[in-house]
Design an enzyme around this catalytic site. Structure first.
Site, PDB file in Angstrom:
ATOM      1  N   ASN A 279      45.280  45.409  54.477  1.00  0.00           N
ATOM      2  CA  ASN A 279      45.099  45.438  53.138  1.00  0.00           C
ATOM      3  C   ASN A 279      44.536  46.887  52.660  1.00  0.00           C
ATOM      4  O   ASN A 279      43.607  47.461  53.458  1.00  0.00           O
ATOM      5  CB  ASN A 279      43.800  44.455  52.823  1.00  0.00           C
TER       6      ASN A 279
ATOM      7  N   HIS B 276      41.306  49.464  49.504  1.00  0.00           N
ATOM      8  CA  HIS B 276      40.277  50.554  49.342  1.00  0.00           C
ATOM      9  C   HIS B 276      40.837  52.164  49.477  1.00  0.00           C
ATOM     10  O   HIS B 276      40.044  52.999  49.465  1.00  0.00           O
ATOM     11  CB  HIS B 276      39.179  50.362  50.629  1.00  0.00           C
TER      12      HIS B 276
ATOM     13  N   HIS C   4      45.620  43.789  46.446  1.00  0.00           N
ATOM     14  CA  HIS C   4      44.938  42.705  45.280  1.00  0.00           C
ATOM     15  C   HIS C   4      45.111  43.502  43.861  1.00  0.00           C
ATOM     16  O   HIS C   4      44.366  44.455  43.643  1.00  0.00           O
ATOM     17  CB  HIS C   4      43.527  42.428  45.737  1.00  0.00           C
TER      18      HIS C   4
ATOM     19  N   ARG D   1      43.533  43.246  40.879  1.00  0.00           N
ATOM     20  CA  ARG D   1      42.479  42.486  40.088  1.00  0.00           C
ATOM     21  C   ARG D   1      42.562  42.545  38.620  1.00  0.00           C
ATOM     22  O   ARG D   1      43.049  43.476  38.178  1.00  0.00           O
ATOM     23  CB  ARG D   1      41.268  43.113  40.652  1.00  0.00           C
TER      24      ARG D   1
ATOM     25  N   ARG E 263      40.064  47.386  39.457  1.00  0.00           N
ATOM     26  CA  ARG E 263      39.133  48.199  40.080  1.00  0.00           C
ATOM     27  C   ARG E 263      39.779  49.234  41.065  1.00  0.00           C
ATOM     28  O   ARG E 263      39.203  50.188  41.518  1.00  0.00           O
ATOM     29  CB  ARG E 263      37.894  47.714  40.423  1.00  0.00           C
TER      30      ARG E 263
ATOM     31  N   GLU F  24      47.957  39.862  46.254  1.00  0.00           N
ATOM     32  CA  GLU F  24      46.866  38.999  45.757  1.00  0.00           C
ATOM     33  C   GLU F  24      46.634  38.919  44.255  1.00  0.00           C
ATOM     34  O   GLU F  24      46.447  39.996  43.938  1.00  0.00           O
ATOM     35  CB  GLU F  24      45.406  39.129  46.662  1.00  0.00           C
TER      36      GLU F  24
ATOM     37  N   THR G 210      36.059  39.128  46.894  1.00  0.00           N
ATOM     38  CA  THR G 210      36.326  37.509  46.929  1.00  0.00           C
ATOM     39  C   THR G 210      35.198  36.872  47.589  1.00  0.00           C
ATOM     40  O   THR G 210      35.178  37.124  48.747  1.00  0.00           O
ATOM     41  CB  THR G 210      37.916  37.366  47.493  1.00  0.00           C
TER      42      THR G 210
ATOM     43  N   GLU H 294      45.346  30.686  53.416  1.00  0.00           N
ATOM     44  CA  GLU H 294      44.708  31.774  53.919  1.00  0.00           C
ATOM     45  C   GLU H 294      43.180  31.112  54.046  1.00  0.00           C
ATOM     46  O   GLU H 294      42.584  30.833  53.043  1.00  0.00           O
ATOM     47  CB  GLU H 294      44.874  32.974  53.553  1.00  0.00           C
TER      48      GLU H 294
ATOM     49  N   HIS I 191      39.362  37.959  55.360  1.00  0.00           N
ATOM     50  CA  HIS I 191      37.980  38.276  54.582  1.00  0.00           C
ATOM     51  C   HIS I 191      36.889  38.482  55.954  1.00  0.00           C
ATOM     52  O   HIS I 191      36.566  37.807  56.494  1.00  0.00           O
ATOM     53  CB  HIS I 191      37.397  37.172  53.827  1.00  0.00           C
TER      54      HIS I 191
END
Ligand code: PXP
Length: 239
Positions: free
Chosen positions: A7, A10, A43, A45, A49, A70, A101, A151, A192
């Site tokens: 992922n 970031h 993701h 969102r 963000r 996602e 999440t 998941e 996660h």
């Protein structure tokens, strides 16, 4: 063979902190693929963000890159995702005030909505996954909804390990849910809060076919670089 999904949200968080263009998540997607990631997760969102629409569009256009997008169940996001056409979709719950999440979807109260969403993606031949808590009743609901994959939210399990608490009960829940899902023809993923230790423990569950890991990989890569961190995770999930 178990797969590693990286992922890269970031990378976008760092870029956005300066409001400029560096580091570029598109470049990161190409780079982590080259270093051995089996797929990339991003993701999109509702508050944008980190990953933005243009990032998602560019990353999903990379040939031969398995992108797992996602998204929440928000109508406009779903419409966008159907246009972007990633290879994979993972539907997650989203709350504007959360840092990340916080748990799995509430499948019971969103059953009809999720069934409609999953069927839309399936019509486009997009593999669709539901992000769920490790609860037996949610495996049965996932089957009714028609998901290709689930998941399992591993955040609680990972936190027990980080705080050196007993994690056996949570591990059993994850294991039992994985076994039941696989028996029902649903592919099992986990994600996660995972780090080397929690991933190593979960990699002993045969039914888990894919790990999706973000924050720890990005953080650890500051010290050791993406290539070394991905190599270490690949070794862990293979063993
Ligand atoms: N899987 C899902 C469905 C997520 O929402 C996230 C966080 O965006 C992750 C995996 C990765 O979590 P982490 O960044 O804690 O590794």
């Amino acid at each position: 063979m178990k797969r590693l999904g990286v992922n890269i949200d970031h990378v976008a968080t760092v870029r956005n902190a300066r409001g400029e263009t560096h580091p570029d998540p598109y470049k990161a997607a190409l780079f982590v693929k080259k270093k051995g990631a089996d797929s990339i997760t991003i993701h999109l969102r509702e508050d944008r963000r980190h990953i933005r629409d243009l990032d998602a569009k560019r990353i999903c256009s990379i040939k031969k890159l398995n992108v797992n997008l996602e998204i929440s169940t928000n109508k406009r996001i779903i419409k966008n995702a159907l246009k972007i056409k990633p290879k994979y979709i993972c539907i997650v719950p989203e709350n504007r005030n959360e840092i990340t999440t916080e748990g799995g979807l509430n499948l019971f109260s969103n059953k009809k909505k999720l069934k409609d969403i999953v069927s839309k993606f399936k019509q486009k031949k997009i593999r669709t996954s539901l992000f769920i808590n490790p609860k037996i009743k949610d495996i049965k609901l996932s089957k009714d909804i028609g998901a290709d994959c689930i998941e399992i939210h591993t955040g609680y399990f990972a936190n027990l390990i980080k705080s050196k608490k007993n994690y056996n009960e949570e591990l059993s829940k994850i294991k039992n849910c994985s076994i039941l899902a696989a028996k029902n023809g649903i592919e099992v993923h986990a994600g996660h809060g995972l780090d080397y230790k929690s991933t190593k423990i979960l990699s002993r569950i045969n039914e888990i076919k894919e790990f999706n890991i973000g924050h720890f990989i990005i953080g650890e890569s500051i010290f050791f670089g993406f290539a070394n961190v991905i190599k270490k995770f690949k070794k862990i999930i293979k063993s």
